[in-house]
Write an enzyme that holds these catalytic residues in place. Structure first.
Site, mmCIF file in Angstrom:
data_model
loop_
_atom_site.group_PDB
_atom_site.id
_atom_site.type_symbol
_atom_site.label_atom_id
_atom_site.label_comp_id
_atom_site.label_asym_id
_atom_site.label_seq_id
_atom_site.Cartn_x
_atom_site.Cartn_y
_atom_site.Cartn_z
ATOM 1 N N HIS A 126 0.852 -1.186 0.000
ATOM 2 C CA HIS A 126 0.000 0.000 0.000
ATOM 3 C C HIS A 126 0.888 1.236 0.000
ATOM 4 O O HIS A 126 1.828 1.333 0.796
ATOM 5 C CB HIS A 126 -0.932 -0.007 1.210
ATOM 6 N N GLY A 127 0.585 2.166 -0.887
ATOM 7 C CA GLY A 127 1.450 3.319 -1.078
ATOM 8 C C GLY A 127 1.668 4.158 0.154
ATOM 9 O O GLY A 127 2.733 4.753 0.340
ATOM 10 N N ASP A 128 0.648 4.212 1.024
ATOM 11 C CA ASP A 128 0.755 5.053 2.227
ATOM 12 C C ASP A 128 1.217 4.267 3.444
ATOM 13 O O ASP A 128 1.005 4.693 4.576
ATOM 14 C CB ASP A 128 -0.591 5.729 2.516
ATOM 15 N N GLU A 129 1.888 3.130 3.225
ATOM 16 C CA GLU A 129 2.463 2.337 4.308
ATOM 17 C C GLU A 129 3.939 2.092 3.982
ATOM 18 O O GLU A 129 4.325 1.017 3.523
ATOM 19 C CB GLU A 129 1.695 1.025 4.475
ATOM 20 N N ASN A 188 -3.604 -5.188 -2.845
ATOM 21 C CA ASN A 188 -3.882 -6.344 -1.989
ATOM 22 C C ASN A 188 -5.331 -6.803 -2.108
ATOM 23 O O ASN A 188 -5.843 -7.504 -1.239
ATOM 24 C CB ASN A 188 -3.569 -6.027 -0.524
ATOM 25 N N ARG A 189 -5.997 -6.400 -3.196
ATOM 26 C CA ARG A 189 -7.329 -6.906 -3.566
ATOM 27 C C ARG A 189 -7.353 -7.303 -5.029
ATOM 28 O O ARG A 189 -8.414 -7.552 -5.584
ATOM 29 C CB ARG A 189 -8.417 -5.839 -3.346
ATOM 30 N N HIS A 228 3.227 -4.398 6.222
ATOM 31 C CA HIS A 228 2.178 -3.382 6.158
ATOM 32 C C HIS A 228 2.259 -2.482 7.388
ATOM 33 O O HIS A 228 3.067 -2.701 8.289
ATOM 34 C CB HIS A 228 0.800 -4.047 6.091
ATOM 35 N N TYR A 288 -10.922 -9.548 9.908
ATOM 36 C CA TYR A 288 -12.000 -9.130 9.008
ATOM 37 C C TYR A 288 -11.665 -9.662 7.625
ATOM 38 O O TYR A 288 -10.516 -9.596 7.183
ATOM 39 C CB TYR A 288 -12.211 -7.610 8.994
ATOM 40 N N GLU A 310 1.752 -6.737 10.064
ATOM 41 C CA GLU A 310 1.443 -5.345 10.393
ATOM 42 C C GLU A 310 2.464 -4.908 11.435
ATOM 43 O O GLU A 310 2.439 -5.372 12.580
ATOM 44 C CB GLU A 310 0.021 -5.232 10.946
#
Length: 498
Positions: A126-129, A188-189, A228, A288, A310
């Site tokens: 993810h770009g913001d991680e 990631n989807r 992540h 989730y 994470e």
């Protein structure tokens, strides 16, 4: 309408300022969650606070101190020049905007095929991680500085594992400060999903996703992890459930994945102390459910045991915290890589006829999952939970399968399989090897042969021929077993030969 008094207004502004520092932490998923309590307690310091999926602009102060994509590329190339004896750099593809997806391989024989397990780390999905991309470069430099007669764990990894590091899977998203890639797609989807066919159209798949999928077609990884941010937990398959419900949905290797996740969390500074996740680990669907995730696809289609890690409660912490985050995660990152040689069952599958490697598969009785052996050496590396009994089975078409029972203790075990050719297949193969054709069955030809050499001479010749073949087979088997005794997987003790 009454205005707030000056002290009350100051308190409110202070609260809002503190609240704004916590970036929205939608880590694996995109589901909206809201925290009903803003009170910070000692127990909640190391737990995750998910807010909403709304993206907020990042200030220049927060972004400052992180490597740009150009700086990251220069750092990777500088690393390979500095540590040329144990590393190489290569690209697996390009992003939407054409930025190369560079990978560093670290090994005592980089770029060469060996009968050793491979492990990959992927950051910045993810770009913001962005924490992962920074920590992975710190990992590479640490291994370079410590593998030679300094740290035994670094030496073990460099000599016995092929470690592949992709610091950023999403360089475009990083530049744009967004979660998705340049097409605003959550990578990631974007992988094919086992439950729903939403990503089955390959023409709609993102170039970054295709690069990962092609990478796994070319290279066989025993295990891997993606890094992540937005939480503090080690996540394992399955990530989704068949009916989309939030529930524990176990994959065939659930116990092994729990063990791998625990290796990371227990080695971490505070992940295992989580009050939100018991032992600092979680099943993805129980947390989730998500669909189209990279983790599940790796396990199903790549034969690769992957975790989603994470590693930071805040998705984009200020750069001065990176050194602390590295110290918190360093031992976990190292121990997870080392686990592919320190645990599990390893070995080779060879032909009894000629000692050549076979394209076999390895199965464990009671676990609905198989691992393919490597093409070049016939080697396999099967992650398993220690302190358990297992029945290991090697099988390949045209050969008799073999199995053996093992008690896997705390250390890795080596089991080689030597497979015999099936009788029917062996007969056909001998006919081809002997150059026999249909005329051999012709009655007149048989009579001609008997008339020429005489029945007695023919019988004697057949006896001699059969005896020579028998002696030849015995000699081959003796040579094969002598060769197997000399072969060992580097860094491992050979325990069993089947």
């Amino acid at each position: 309408m009454e205005f707030l008094s000056s002290p009350s207004l100051s308190l409110l502004l202070l609260t809002l300022s503190l609240f704004s520092l916590c970036s929205p932490s939608i880590a694996r998923g995109g589901e909206q969650r809201f925290n009903v309590s803003l009170v910070s307690t000692p127990e909640s310091i190391f737990t995750r606070t998910l807010l909403s999926n709304k993206e907020t602009p990042l200030s220049a102060t927060v972004v400052e101190g992180y490597m740009t994509n150009k700086q990251l590329e220069r750092s990777m190339k500088r690393f390979v020049r500095r540590c040329s004896s144990i590393s190489r750099i290569y690209s697996i593809g390009k992003s939407v905007k054409g930025i190369p997806l560079w990978v560093i391989e670290i090994s005592d024989k980089p770029g060469q095929e060996e009968a050793e397990p491979a492990f990959k780390y992927i950051g910045n999905v993810h770009g913001d991680e962005p924490v992962g991309r920074e920590l992975l470069m710190k990992l590479a430099y640490w291994l370079c500085d410590n593998y030679y007669k300094k740290d035994p764990l670094a030496t073990l990894i460099v000599k016995n594992v092929h470690l592949h590091i992709l610091p950023t899977m999403n360089p475009d998203g990083f530049s744009l400060r967004i979660r998705g890639n340049a097409n605003n797609i959550d990578l990631n989807r974007d992988f094919p999903d086992q439950f729903f066919p939403t990503n089955d159209d390959i023409t709609l798949r993102q170039p970054e996703t295709k690069a990962i999928m092609n990478w796994l077609k070319e290279k066989q990884f025993a295990a891997s992890a993606s890094l992540h941010g937005g939480a503090l937990v080690a996540n394992y398959p399955w990530d989704g459930s068949q009916d989309k419900r939030k529930e524990y949905y176990a994959c065939p290797d659930d116990e092994t994945f729990r063990y791998m996740a625990t290796i990371y969390s227990q080695s971490h500074h505070n992940m295992s102390l989580s009050k939100e996740f018991q032992e600092g680990i979680t099943n993805g669907a129980a947390w989730y459910p998500i669909y189209g995730g990279m983790q599940d696809w790796n396990y199903i289609h790549g034969g690769c045991f992957e975790l989603t890690l994470e590693i930071s409660d805040i998705k984009w912490p200020i750069a001065k915290e990176l050194s602390t985050l590295w110290e918190f995660n360093k031992l976990s990152m190292l121990n997870l890589v080392a686990s592919v040689v320190k645990t599990g069952v390893h070995g080779r599958v060879l032909s009894a006829d000629n000692g050549n490697p076979l394209p076999a598969s390895i199965a464990i009785k009671g676990i609905n999952y198989t691992v393919k052996v490597g093409k070049a050496f016939g080697d396999y590396h099967r992650m398993l939970t220690p302190r358990e009994n297992y029945e290991v089975i090697a099988a390949v078409s045209g050969y008799q399968s073999k199995k053996t029972h093992i008690l896997l203790e705390d250390e890795a075990m080596s089991v080689d399989f030597v497979l015999d050719v099936e009788d029917q297949y062996k007969q056909k193969q001998h006919q081809v090897d002997d150059g026999c054709n249909c005329s051999c069955d012709n009655t007149n030809n048989k009579l001609d042969i008997v008339q020429y050499v005489g029945r007695t001479h023919l019988e004697i010749s057949l006896v001699v021929f059969v005896s020579l073949v028998f002696l030849c087979i015995l000699f081959k088997k003796r040579m094969l077993f002598k060769l197997l005794k000399q072969r060992q997987l580097q860094g491992q003790k050979r325990d069993i030969e089947v």
